[in-house]
Design an enzyme around this catalytic site. Sequence first.
Site, short mmCIF file in Angstrom:
data_model
loop_
_atom_site.label_atom_id
_atom_site.label_comp_id
_atom_site.label_asym_id
_atom_site.label_seq_id
_atom_site.Cartn_x
_atom_site.Cartn_y
_atom_site.Cartn_z
N ASP A 7 1.02 -1.20 -0.01
CA ASP A 7 -0.04 0.05 0.19
C ASP A 7 0.87 1.21 0.05
OD1 ASP A 7 0.96 0.37 2.61
OD2 ASP A 7 -1.10 0.08 3.43
N CYS A 63 3.03 -3.29 4.11
CA CYS A 63 2.05 -2.28 4.58
C CYS A 63 2.64 -1.78 5.65
CB CYS A 63 0.70 -2.77 4.89
SG CYS A 63 0.33 -3.83 6.17
N THR A 65 2.54 -2.09 9.18
CA THR A 65 2.78 -2.89 10.20
C THR A 65 3.01 -4.23 9.69
OG1 THR A 65 0.35 -3.43 10.54
CG2 THR A 65 1.65 -1.79 11.98
N HIS A 131 5.15 -31.95 9.85
CA HIS A 131 4.63 -30.50 9.53
C HIS A 131 3.51 -30.61 8.43
CE1 HIS A 131 7.56 -28.98 12.55
NE2 HIS A 131 8.42 -29.58 11.73
#
Length: 143
Positions: A7, A63, A65, A131
């Site tokens: 962004d 972005c 965070t 996993h």
Amino acid sequence: MLAIGSDHAAASLRIAVKKYLDEKGIAYIDCGTDEAPSDYPVIAKKVCGEIAQGNADMGILLCGTGIGMCMTANKCKGIRAAVCSESYSARFTRLHNDANVLCMGARVVGEGLAAEILDAFLDTKFEGGRHQRRVDMMMELEK
């Protein structure tokens, strides 16, 4: 092939990451943006769409965070996104979770740390084994 997007809050970090990828000879699709304001869900959808269509194997979303991009990306089918602010988590989200989208925050990590995190993410292969069963369980939740 990678798909990368940001962004407006992380446009400068996206430019730095693209330069780093260019220096390493890693191909990518740039999904933007340099426009302000821009909405992170729009960009996350573009990057995840490139993965879903088979045009990219993995994605990088940036972005302020990394959190908004990660939350949005994880709503997209087939995506396992993780926010990483250090290389240990980036390595283990690939090793144990087979993450296919790395999210970082431009207000959290600088260019040098972003490069270290990116290296850890891209250089680590999924370990599989025990996993794989857990990843399969996680992906079953999409159905």
